[in-house]
Design a protein around this motif. Structure first.
Motif, PDB file in Angstrom:
ATOM      1  N   UNK A 184      11.037  -5.625  -2.283  1.00  0.00           N
ATOM      2  CA  UNK A 184       9.683  -6.115  -2.542  1.00  0.00           C
ATOM      3  C   UNK A 184       9.485  -6.135  -4.043  1.00  0.00           C
ATOM      4  N   UNK A 185      10.387  -6.802  -4.732  1.00  0.00           N
ATOM      5  CA  UNK A 185      10.364  -6.816  -6.187  1.00  0.00           C
ATOM      6  C   UNK A 185       9.089  -7.453  -6.720  1.00  0.00           C
ATOM      7  N   UNK A 186       8.715  -7.043  -7.921  1.00  0.00           N
ATOM      8  CA  UNK A 186       7.552  -7.644  -8.563  1.00  0.00           C
ATOM      9  C   UNK A 186       7.795  -9.113  -8.881  1.00  0.00           C
ATOM     10  N   UNK A 215       9.728  -4.517 -12.243  1.00  0.00           N
ATOM     11  CA  UNK A 215       9.722  -3.532 -11.154  1.00  0.00           C
ATOM     12  C   UNK A 215      10.516  -4.050  -9.973  1.00  0.00           C
ATOM     13  N   UNK A 216      11.525  -3.322  -9.613  1.00  0.00           N
ATOM     14  CA  UNK A 216      12.373  -3.688  -8.475  1.00  0.00           C
ATOM     15  C   UNK A 216      12.328  -2.570  -7.438  1.00  0.00           C
ATOM     16  N   UNK A 217      12.577  -2.926  -6.195  1.00  0.00           N
ATOM     17  CA  UNK A 217      12.651  -1.918  -5.145  1.00  0.00           C
ATOM     18  C   UNK A 217      13.988  -2.019  -4.436  1.00  0.00           C
ATOM     19  N   UNK A 218      14.379  -0.923  -3.844  1.00  0.00           N
ATOM     20  CA  UNK A 218      15.549  -0.924  -2.975  1.00  0.00           C
ATOM     21  C   UNK A 218      15.164  -1.544  -1.634  1.00  0.00           C
ATOM     22  N   UNK A 274       4.924   5.962   1.313  1.00  0.00           N
ATOM     23  CA  UNK A 274       5.132   5.818  -0.122  1.00  0.00           C
ATOM     24  C   UNK A 274       5.243   4.345  -0.483  1.00  0.00           C
ATOM     25  N   UNK A 275       4.984   4.063  -1.741  1.00  0.00           N
ATOM     26  CA  UNK A 275       5.212   2.718  -2.266  1.00  0.00           C
ATOM     27  C   UNK A 275       6.671   2.615  -2.703  1.00  0.00           C
ATOM     28  N   UNK A 276       7.396   1.603  -2.240  1.00  0.00           N
ATOM     29  CA  UNK A 276       8.821   1.516  -2.586  1.00  0.00           C
ATOM     30  C   UNK A 276       9.096   1.426  -4.082  1.00  0.00           C
ATOM     31  N   UNK A 277       8.142   0.858  -4.839  1.00  0.00           N
ATOM     32  CA  UNK A 277       8.371   0.668  -6.266  1.00  0.00           C
ATOM     33  C   UNK A 277       8.010   1.876  -7.109  1.00  0.00           C
ATOM     34  N   UNK A 278       7.399   2.893  -6.515  1.00  0.00           N
ATOM     35  CA  UNK A 278       6.924   4.030  -7.295  1.00  0.00           C
ATOM     36  C   UNK A 278       8.082   4.777  -7.944  1.00  0.00           C
ATOM     37  N   UNK A 279       7.940   5.097  -9.228  1.00  0.00           N
ATOM     38  CA  UNK A 279       8.965   5.830  -9.966  1.00  0.00           C
ATOM     39  C   UNK A 279       8.441   7.145 -10.536  1.00  0.00           C
ATOM     40  N   UNK A 280       7.288   7.591 -10.062  1.00  0.00           N
ATOM     41  CA  UNK A 280       6.693   8.837 -10.549  1.00  0.00           C
ATOM     42  C   UNK A 280       6.741   9.868  -9.418  1.00  0.00           C
ATOM     43  N   UNK A 281       7.490  10.945  -9.638  1.00  0.00           N
ATOM     44  CA  UNK A 281       7.604  11.964  -8.592  1.00  0.00           C
ATOM     45  C   UNK A 281       6.278  12.702  -8.420  1.00  0.00           C
ATOM     46  N   UNK A 282       5.946  13.058  -7.181  1.00  0.00           N
ATOM     47  CA  UNK A 282       4.687  13.785  -6.961  1.00  0.00           C
ATOM     48  C   UNK A 282       4.751  15.198  -7.508  1.00  0.00           C
TER      49      UNK A 282
END
Length: 820
Positions: free
Chosen positions: A204-206, A380-383, A439-447
């Motif tokens: 679900x890439x940007x 922003x890319x997602x797996x 979770x959002x697949x693109x998120x790169x900020x750990x909780x």
């Protein structure tokens, strides 16, 4: 093997056209030409005072989604074309809201985030100004739908060559199959596996490319800027591109760009709105600072029209040109060098092509015509991942993966979607061990500690180990298991903190969403969550054992036993003969009792009592647990009967014969779907978490792994009332092929096992007559004397339902049960 191709719903091509024209109204000619790209056109004509022309396209039972795309051959005037979408027929023909699709923006709010999530369109309709011929592309995805409504909103006419979708879901070829003497079950297997495909996304890439156009978007949890990979040292240059602004039905849409950007949070940002205003900012550490007030352009900006934008950078001078005309000249000293890119806030939709960067002398530094990939850009890319539905949620949910995986593993050998989704959840583990539910697949900020996410649920957190264990069991991917193992251990440490002296997990208020309760309320010692924890620790022991962590395996088994004793002591009602909802209650809970059966928790007497009380529920995924449990405990007639007619509003087979909606097997089913008020029908028919394929391939056909990757497996059919069944199951070693049939009193079965595997086969007993069992023609079992052929037989044992032949090596074997 017979072919199941006629049941396959997966599109054969990435470009998807409609299946039929359902109806037309008003001035419409040759509507059938919308269904293919052949140069012939359909015409919609809307004259002053006349009726709006409208076409309703049936996309067919596969109900695909993707990027809407159509080609205009000609037009008169400048009409507005409206396209609306719905998965069910009644909602697209609703006289009040049908023109806006099946749901309105913001109508689904239970999760606390806006659904559907980008790059999906939050609206279920689009508006296009048609003033020229050519291809029109929507930059946002429309999820699952069977119905597309195309009409003119304003007077004029338009000739359309076609309407189609650019598919965004998985299209992996089938590697597994299932067929039987019951055609409805065959259709059900393929519908369930295809439903899982519709919610499996390669990304679900940007940013993405469709037909030579770049579609730059912001994702919900990503930066709105994307940049060229090269250009950090570019200083004085000319950046140019063509663009189209696509109309947003809500806020004003726009095209945005960035130059001299040292990184995604810094640089000069320009923007042209669809209302004709030009803006210029400098972006400093992610904050926009206006360089000057907005400028109203002399030229009218029209959605769908192609424009060329050029930015000239000379020292501190920034010049902006639109279609060759200078629209702004600004002096600023903040940034002297940097990359180029595009800046698209969440509701600003545009398309871009023909990007060029030249230095002051006209030497070409960079060019992209978007005919290839996007490797020259950073965004922003997602797996790949599995979403909880294609229409609405489009987010991965941890608790749903167990069911979804049991559809995927039996049909496909592409395990990437499940693997990467599991990895996403491991990333979303807090320092204390809690794992987010969604979770959002693109998120790169750990909780951080105490951040419980959008759906605060210990129940979902506990699903991590069972989901991972299933993945390992079906794929044999022990390297990934080792990578994920620290997440399992930390997750167990968190959960065990809330297991009290009576052996039961206490559900706190802070994380008490679950069991179909979308608000924080379910506190106490619930049976469902305790059964889930018991299973999680058992599955953790399995993982630890396969990875060689014997001490951990023993510890996890010990903790599972403590919880087992707590459940049996405090949550089993001996008088009423079922598991209660929670400690201190005597209420029956369908979900808990279904889960107990599915994981094999109760003894045979308990299972018989519980099964008799599991009649119906309004949730397909939990009815699936009940069916699994009934098969597991040998209650085959009840299991197959429930699969065909679950009750409680669940009716998977009914949906597969209904022309009004998708032929799918969704989790949240009631069928027919419950109609909410017009414009609020956000119910999703594309949720893959039903595990129907497992029920059919794993029990009716009978194939299930017993060691990772099917290194050892069992083939134990549950014939029920079927005359025959056959199928293939993909494994890392190759395909397992099974076929069985019943002919009067005879039962025949053939098995083909790949090299590297060992099989155990179960032959159903008959209770009313003597019989013999032959393996490849040799007598191996006699029901009266239990004699076997000593020279040729492998290990034989039996229980009340089956005779088992164990230790069968690779290759083909034929087994027959003969009456005597």
């Amino acid at each position: 093997m017979n072919s199941g191709e006629k049941y396959i719903l997966t599109p054969a091509a990435k470009r998807l056209f409609g299946a039929a024209i359902h109806s037309i109204s008003g001035g419409v000619e040759n509507a059938e030409h919308l269904l293919k790209s052949d140069g012939q056109t359909a015409k919609l004509d809307y004259s002053d005072g006349g009726a709006k022309p409208s076409v309703l396209i049936d996309l067919g039972p596969s109900a695909p989604g993707g990027y809407p795309i159509f080609r205009v051959a000609s037009q008169t005037g400048r009409p507005t074309l409206r396209i609306a979408y719905s998965d069910w027929y009644e909602w697209i023909v609703d006289p009040v809201h049908g023109a806006n699709g099946d749901f309105s923006r913001g109508s689904c709010t239970y999760l606390g985030v806006e659904l559907p999530v980008p790059p999906a369109n939050p609206y279920r309709y689009e508006l296009y100004t048609i003033e020229a011929d050519g291809v029109y592309i929507a930059p946002m995805i429309q999820g699952q739908q069977r119905w597309v409504r195309i009409e003119l909103d304003t007077p004029g006419s338009v000739e359309l060559d076609y309407f189609a979708f650019e598919n965004v879901a998985d299209m992996s070829p089938y590697k597994g199959s299932f067929l039987s003497s019951d055609d409805s079950l065959n259709r059900l297997w393929y519908a369930s596996t295809y439903t899982a495909q519709t919610a499996s996304f390669p990304h679900s890439d940007a940013w993405t490319i469709v037909d030579g156009w770049l579609l730059p978007r912001k994702l919900a949890r990503s930066n709105e800027v994307g940049l060229s990979v090269d250009g950090a040292a570019w200083q004085d240059y000319r950046f140019s591109f063509q663009f189209i602004i696509r109309r947003n039905p809500g806020p004003v849409s726009a095209i945005g760009w960035i130059v001299r950007a040292p990184d995604e949070n810094n640089g000069y940002v320009g923007q042209i709105d669809l209302d004709g205003r030009f803006h210029l900012f400098k972006r400093v550490d992610g904050v926009y600072v206006r360089l000057k007030p907005s400028v109203q352009l002399a030229e009218t900006i029209v959605d769908g029209r192609v424009y060329r934008l050029k930015v000239r950078l000379n020292g501190s001078l920034i010049e902006t040109l639109l279609d060759g005309a200078l629209i702004d000249a600004t002096i600023d000293e903040t940034f002297r060098e940097g990359k180029v890119g595009f800046c698209q806030p969440l509701d600003k939709w545009a398309l871009v092509r023909d990007v060029r960067v030249e230095n002051a002398n006209g030497t070409l530094l960079f060019v992209d015509d978007f005919q290839g990939d996007l490797s020259h850009w950073s965004f922003a890319r997602t797996a790949p991942y599995i979403a909880d539905g294609a229409k609405r949620d489009r987010l991965p949910w941890l608790g749903d993966l167990d069911w979804a995986g049991r559809n995927l593993y039996y049909a496909f050998d592409n395990y990437t979607y499940m693997k990467e989704t599991i990895r996403m959840f491991a990333f979303h583990q807090t320092p204390e061990g809690y794992i987010w539910a969604a979770c959002y697949p693109e998120n790169q900020v750990k909780p951080a500690t105490g951040e419980y996410g959008y759906y605060q649920s210990d129940e979902f957190s506990a699903w991590f180990a069972p989901v991972l264990a299933d993945y390992v069991l079906f794929t044999g991917d022990l390297a990934f298991a080792r990578e994920m193992y620290p997440t399992v251990v930390k997750g167990f440490e968190y959960l065990w903190n809330y297991v009290e002296g009576d052996g039961l997990f206490f559900q706190r208020y802070e994380t008490s969403k679950g069991i179909w309760g979308h608000i924080l309320e379910r506190t106490g010692k619930g049976t469902y969550v305790n059964l889930l924890l018991y299973d999680a620790f058992k599955e953790g022991a399995f993982l630890a054992g396969k990875l060689g962590f014997e001490a951990d395996a023993a510890e996890f088994e010990e903790k599972a036993e403590i919880i087992r004793q707590g459940i049996q002591s405090h949550l089993w009602d001996e008088e009423q003969r079922y598991f209660v909802e929670l400690k201190g209650s005597r209420e029956f809970n369908f979900y808990a009792n279904a889960l107990a059966l599915a994981i094999g928790f109760p003894d045979d007497e308990q299972a018989a009592a519980v099964s008799a009380k599991l009649k119906e529920t309004d949730m397909g995924k939990y009815q699936s647990l009940a069916i699994r449990g009934k098969f597991r405990y040998g209650r085959d007639e009840d299991a197959i009967g429930t699969l065909r007619n679950p009750g409680g509003g669940v009716d998977w087979l009914g949906a597969l014969t209904d022309w009004r909606g998708p032929h799918a097997t969704w989790e949240c089913m009631t069928y027919p779907p419950i109609a909410l008020p017009a414009g609020k029908n956000w119910g999703d028919s594309s949720h893959p978490d039903t595990a129907v394929a497992h029920l059919l391939s794993g029990y009716v056909l009978g194939v299930q792994p017993t060691e990772p990757g099917f290194r050892t497996f069992e083939a134990i059919p549950h014939p029920c009332d079927l005359q025959w069944a056959e199928g293939t199951v993909p494994t890392p070693y190759g395909e397992i092929r099974v076929k069985w049939e019943t002919i009067e009193d005879r039962f025949r079965m053939s098995l083909e096992a790949p090299v590297g595997t060992i099989a155990s086969v179960g032959i159903p007993k008959t209770q009313d007559q003597s019989y013999a069992i032959r393996l490849n023609g040799d007598l191996v079992f006699h029901s009266d004397s239990a004699t076997m052929s000593p020279a040729r037989s492998p290990l034989i044992d039996e229980d009340r339902l089956y005779v088992y032949i164990r230790g069968l090596g690779p290759g083909r074997c034929d087994i027959e049960r003969l009456p005597l």
